[in-house]
Design a protein around this motif. Structure first.
Motif, mmCIF file in Angstrom:
data_model
loop_
_atom_site.group_PDB
_atom_site.id
_atom_site.type_symbol
_atom_site.label_atom_id
_atom_site.label_comp_id
_atom_site.label_asym_id
_atom_site.label_seq_id
_atom_site.Cartn_x
_atom_site.Cartn_y
_atom_site.Cartn_z
ATOM 1 N N LEU A 82 44.125 -8.319 -17.514
ATOM 2 C CA LEU A 82 44.050 -7.570 -16.252
ATOM 3 C C LEU A 82 43.605 -6.136 -16.510
ATOM 4 O O LEU A 82 44.088 -5.477 -17.428
ATOM 5 C CB LEU A 82 45.411 -7.563 -15.555
ATOM 6 C CG LEU A 82 46.043 -8.933 -15.290
ATOM 7 C CD1 LEU A 82 47.356 -8.763 -14.525
ATOM 8 C CD2 LEU A 82 45.083 -9.833 -14.516
ATOM 9 N N VAL A 83 42.690 -5.652 -15.671
ATOM 10 C CA VAL A 83 42.101 -4.330 -15.896
ATOM 11 C C VAL A 83 43.116 -3.202 -15.741
ATOM 12 O O VAL A 83 42.938 -2.121 -16.303
ATOM 13 C CB VAL A 83 40.907 -4.113 -14.940
ATOM 14 C CG1 VAL A 83 41.380 -3.838 -13.514
ATOM 15 C CG2 VAL A 83 40.008 -2.987 -15.432
ATOM 16 N N ASP A 84 44.209 -3.452 -15.004
ATOM 17 C CA ASP A 84 45.128 -2.359 -14.668
ATOM 18 C C ASP A 84 46.373 -2.318 -15.550
ATOM 19 O O ASP A 84 47.418 -1.833 -15.131
ATOM 20 C CB ASP A 84 45.528 -2.443 -13.194
ATOM 21 C CG ASP A 84 46.376 -3.668 -12.877
ATOM 22 O OD1 ASP A 84 46.374 -4.617 -13.683
ATOM 23 O OD2 ASP A 84 47.039 -3.669 -11.817
ATOM 24 N N GLN A 85 46.253 -2.795 -16.805
ATOM 25 C CA GLN A 85 47.396 -2.744 -17.720
ATOM 26 C C GLN A 85 47.005 -2.063 -19.044
ATOM 27 O O GLN A 85 46.985 -2.688 -20.106
ATOM 28 C CB GLN A 85 47.937 -4.156 -17.980
ATOM 29 C CG GLN A 85 48.552 -4.792 -16.739
ATOM 30 C CD GLN A 85 49.349 -6.041 -17.062
ATOM 31 O OE1 GLN A 85 48.932 -6.873 -17.860
ATOM 32 N NE2 GLN A 85 50.505 -6.180 -16.435
ATOM 33 N N PRO A 86 46.713 -0.761 -18.984
ATOM 34 C CA PRO A 86 46.259 -0.059 -20.190
ATOM 35 C C PRO A 86 47.326 0.095 -21.264
ATOM 36 O O PRO A 86 47.011 0.496 -22.390
ATOM 37 C CB PRO A 86 45.810 1.307 -19.653
ATOM 38 C CG PRO A 86 46.611 1.494 -18.406
ATOM 39 C CD PRO A 86 46.709 0.122 -17.797
#
Length: 202
Positions: free
Chosen positions: A110-114
Protein backbone atom coordinates in the motif's frame (compact mmCIF):
# COMPACT_ATOMS: atom_id res chain seq x y z
CA UNK A 1 20.03 -15.57 -11.96
CA UNK A 2 17.40 -18.01 -13.22
CA UNK A 3 13.97 -18.71 -11.80
CA UNK A 4 15.28 -22.11 -10.67
CA UNK A 5 17.98 -20.44 -8.56
CA UNK A 6 15.65 -17.73 -7.29
CA UNK A 7 12.00 -18.79 -6.99
CA UNK A 8 11.02 -15.29 -5.85
CA UNK A 9 11.60 -14.10 -9.44
CA UNK A 10 8.06 -15.38 -10.04
CA UNK A 11 6.72 -12.74 -7.62
CA UNK A 12 5.58 -9.36 -8.95
CA UNK A 13 5.17 -6.33 -6.72
CA UNK A 14 1.77 -4.63 -6.86
CA UNK A 15 1.63 -1.10 -5.44
CA UNK A 16 -1.89 0.20 -4.81
CA UNK A 17 -1.60 3.96 -5.31
CA UNK A 18 -4.92 5.07 -6.81
CA UNK A 19 -6.70 6.68 -3.86
CA UNK A 20 -7.87 10.27 -3.90
CA UNK A 21 -7.10 11.11 -0.27
CA UNK A 22 -10.68 12.05 0.62
CA UNK A 23 -9.83 12.54 4.30
CA UNK A 24 -6.75 14.54 3.31
CA UNK A 25 -8.73 17.23 1.54
CA UNK A 26 -8.60 15.47 -1.81
CA UNK A 27 -4.81 15.15 -1.96
CA UNK A 28 -3.92 11.84 -3.65
CA UNK A 29 -1.67 9.78 -1.38
CA UNK A 30 0.61 8.88 -4.28
CA UNK A 31 1.63 12.54 -4.55
CA UNK A 32 2.28 13.25 -0.87
CA UNK A 33 5.93 14.19 -0.31
CA UNK A 34 8.14 11.86 1.71
CA UNK A 35 11.89 12.41 1.93
CA UNK A 36 11.66 14.86 -0.94
CA UNK A 37 9.86 12.62 -3.43
CA UNK A 38 6.26 11.52 -4.11
CA UNK A 39 5.10 8.74 -1.80
CA UNK A 40 4.49 6.37 -4.72
CA UNK A 41 8.12 6.71 -5.77
CA UNK A 42 9.18 5.88 -2.21
CA UNK A 43 6.97 2.76 -2.23
CA UNK A 44 8.53 1.51 -5.45
CA UNK A 45 11.99 2.12 -4.00
CA UNK A 46 11.12 0.01 -0.94
CA UNK A 47 10.07 -2.92 -3.12
CA UNK A 48 13.21 -2.65 -5.23
CA UNK A 49 15.44 -2.52 -2.15
CA UNK A 50 13.70 -5.66 -0.87
CA UNK A 51 14.60 -7.56 -4.03
CA UNK A 52 11.32 -7.38 -5.96
CA UNK A 53 12.41 -7.42 -9.60
CA UNK A 54 9.25 -6.37 -11.40
CA UNK A 55 6.66 -3.97 -10.14
CA UNK A 56 3.16 -2.99 -11.25
CA UNK A 57 1.65 0.24 -9.93
CA UNK A 58 -2.09 0.93 -9.94
CA UNK A 59 -2.88 4.62 -10.46
CA UNK A 60 -6.20 6.44 -10.27
CA UNK A 61 -6.68 9.93 -8.84
CA UNK A 62 -4.68 12.49 -10.85
CA UNK A 63 -2.90 9.65 -12.62
CA UNK A 64 -1.33 11.89 -15.27
CA UNK A 65 0.19 14.15 -12.62
CA UNK A 66 1.59 11.10 -10.82
CA UNK A 67 3.18 9.92 -14.08
CA UNK A 68 4.75 13.35 -14.58
CA UNK A 69 6.06 13.91 -11.06
CA UNK A 70 7.14 10.45 -9.93
CA UNK A 71 10.12 8.58 -11.34
CA UNK A 72 8.70 5.07 -11.57
CA UNK A 73 11.42 3.71 -13.86
CA UNK A 74 10.43 0.55 -15.67
CA UNK A 75 7.34 -0.15 -13.56
CA UNK A 76 4.21 -1.26 -15.38
CA UNK A 77 1.59 1.44 -14.75
CA UNK A 78 -2.05 0.39 -14.58
CA UNK A 79 -4.85 2.95 -14.77
CA UNK A 80 -7.89 2.22 -12.64
CA UNK A 81 -10.75 4.41 -13.89
CA UNK A 82 -12.92 3.08 -11.05
CA UNK A 83 -10.52 4.15 -8.30
CA UNK A 84 -13.25 6.14 -6.48
CA UNK A 85 -15.01 2.85 -5.66
CA UNK A 86 -12.24 2.01 -3.20
CA UNK A 87 -9.14 -0.13 -2.81
CA UNK A 88 -10.96 -3.27 -3.94
CA UNK A 89 -11.24 -1.94 -7.48
CA UNK A 90 -7.50 -1.25 -7.60
CA UNK A 91 -6.69 -4.72 -6.32
CA UNK A 92 -8.93 -6.22 -9.01
CA UNK A 93 -7.30 -4.09 -11.71
CA UNK A 94 -3.82 -5.04 -10.56
CA UNK A 95 -4.52 -8.77 -10.39
CA UNK A 96 -6.18 -8.67 -13.82
CA UNK A 97 -3.03 -7.12 -15.27
CA UNK A 98 -0.77 -9.65 -13.55
CA UNK A 99 -2.90 -12.50 -14.89
CA UNK A 100 -1.67 -11.51 -18.37
CA UNK A 101 1.96 -12.07 -17.32
CA UNK A 102 3.93 -15.10 -16.19
CA UNK A 103 3.95 -13.93 -12.55
CA UNK A 104 2.91 -16.66 -10.12
CA UNK A 105 2.37 -14.43 -7.08
CA UNK A 106 1.60 -10.81 -6.24
CA UNK A 107 3.23 -8.98 -3.34
CA UNK A 108 0.73 -6.24 -2.54
CA UNK A 109 2.08 -3.03 -1.02
CA UNK A 110 0.00 0.00 0.00
CA UNK A 111 1.32 3.42 -1.00
CA UNK A 112 0.32 5.04 2.30
CA UNK A 113 2.44 2.95 4.69
CA UNK A 114 5.93 4.52 4.61
CA UNK A 115 6.77 2.98 7.98
CA UNK A 116 7.08 -0.40 6.26
CA UNK A 117 10.53 -0.71 4.73
CA UNK A 118 12.56 -3.22 2.73
CA UNK A 119 13.23 -5.53 5.68
CA UNK A 120 9.55 -6.39 6.19
CA UNK A 121 8.94 -6.72 2.45
CA UNK A 122 11.92 -9.05 2.08
CA UNK A 123 10.64 -11.31 4.87
CA UNK A 124 7.25 -11.68 3.17
CA UNK A 125 8.92 -12.21 -0.21
CA UNK A 126 11.12 -15.01 1.15
CA UNK A 127 8.03 -16.84 2.39
CA UNK A 128 6.86 -17.42 -1.19
CA UNK A 129 6.70 -21.14 -1.92
CA UNK A 130 4.52 -21.44 -5.02
CA UNK A 131 1.24 -20.32 -6.52
CA UNK A 132 -0.78 -21.58 -3.53
CA UNK A 133 1.05 -19.21 -1.17
CA UNK A 134 -0.91 -16.94 1.15
CA UNK A 135 1.47 -14.84 3.23
CA UNK A 136 0.93 -11.79 5.41
CA UNK A 137 3.18 -9.60 7.47
CA UNK A 138 2.13 -9.59 11.11
CA UNK A 139 2.63 -7.04 13.86
CA UNK A 140 2.65 -8.61 17.32
CA UNK A 141 0.60 -11.44 15.85
CA UNK A 142 -1.97 -9.26 14.09
CA UNK A 143 -2.21 -9.55 10.29
CA UNK A 144 -1.12 -6.48 8.32
CA UNK A 145 0.72 -5.48 5.14
CA UNK A 146 2.41 -6.29 2.89
CA UNK A 147 0.65 -9.45 1.77
CA UNK A 148 1.57 -12.03 -0.85
CA UNK A 149 -1.00 -13.93 -2.89
CA UNK A 150 -0.12 -16.91 -5.04
CA UNK A 151 -1.84 -16.98 -8.45
CA UNK A 152 -4.14 -19.82 -7.38
CA UNK A 153 -5.93 -17.30 -5.13
CA UNK A 154 -6.25 -14.35 -7.50
CA UNK A 155 -9.69 -15.15 -8.89
CA UNK A 156 -11.15 -15.68 -5.43
CA UNK A 157 -9.56 -12.52 -4.07
CA UNK A 158 -10.81 -10.45 -7.01
CA UNK A 159 -14.33 -11.77 -6.55
CA UNK A 160 -14.33 -10.80 -2.87
CA UNK A 161 -12.58 -7.41 -3.26
CA UNK A 162 -15.26 -4.74 -2.92
CA UNK A 163 -15.22 -1.21 -1.57
CA UNK A 164 -12.20 -0.52 0.61
CA UNK A 165 -11.94 -4.06 1.96
CA UNK A 166 -9.39 -5.32 -0.53
CA UNK A 167 -8.50 -8.92 0.29
CA UNK A 168 -9.64 -8.78 3.91
CA UNK A 169 -12.72 -10.97 3.47
CA UNK A 170 -10.82 -13.58 1.47
CA UNK A 171 -7.99 -13.76 3.99
CA UNK A 172 -10.44 -14.07 6.87
CA UNK A 173 -12.22 -16.92 5.10
CA UNK A 174 -8.89 -18.67 4.49
CA UNK A 175 -7.10 -17.67 7.69
CA UNK A 176 -5.99 -21.23 8.38
CA UNK A 177 -3.93 -21.16 5.17
CA UNK A 178 -2.32 -17.76 5.79
CA UNK A 179 1.32 -17.85 6.85
CA UNK A 180 2.08 -14.96 9.19
CA UNK A 181 5.54 -13.41 9.07
CA UNK A 182 6.31 -11.32 12.14
CA UNK A 183 7.63 -7.85 11.24
CA UNK A 184 6.99 -5.70 14.31
CA UNK A 185 10.72 -5.53 15.02
CA UNK A 186 11.53 -3.94 11.65
CA UNK A 187 8.45 -1.93 10.58
CA UNK A 188 5.63 0.30 11.79
CA UNK A 189 2.32 -0.34 9.97
CA UNK A 190 0.65 3.05 10.34
CA UNK A 191 -1.46 4.49 7.49
CA UNK A 192 -1.43 8.05 6.15
CA UNK A 193 -5.19 8.59 6.27
CA UNK A 194 -5.83 11.91 8.04
CA UNK A 195 -4.24 15.32 8.47
CA UNK A 196 -2.80 14.19 11.80
CA UNK A 197 -1.09 11.24 10.07
CA UNK A 198 0.93 13.61 7.90
CA UNK A 199 3.31 14.02 10.84
CA UNK A 200 4.72 10.60 9.91
CA UNK A 201 6.03 11.95 6.61
CA UNK A 202 9.60 13.21 6.47
Amino acid sequence: MTDIEDPTAAVAGLVLAAGGGRRLGGRPKALLEHRGRPLVEHAVGVLRAAGVGRIHVVLGARAEEVRERADLGDCVLIDNPRWAEGMGSSLRAGLAALALTDARAALVFLVDQPGIGPEAVARVLRAYDGENALVSAAYDGTRGHPVLFGAAHWAGIAAAATGDRGARAYLKAHQGAVRLVECADVARPYDIDTEADLSHLE
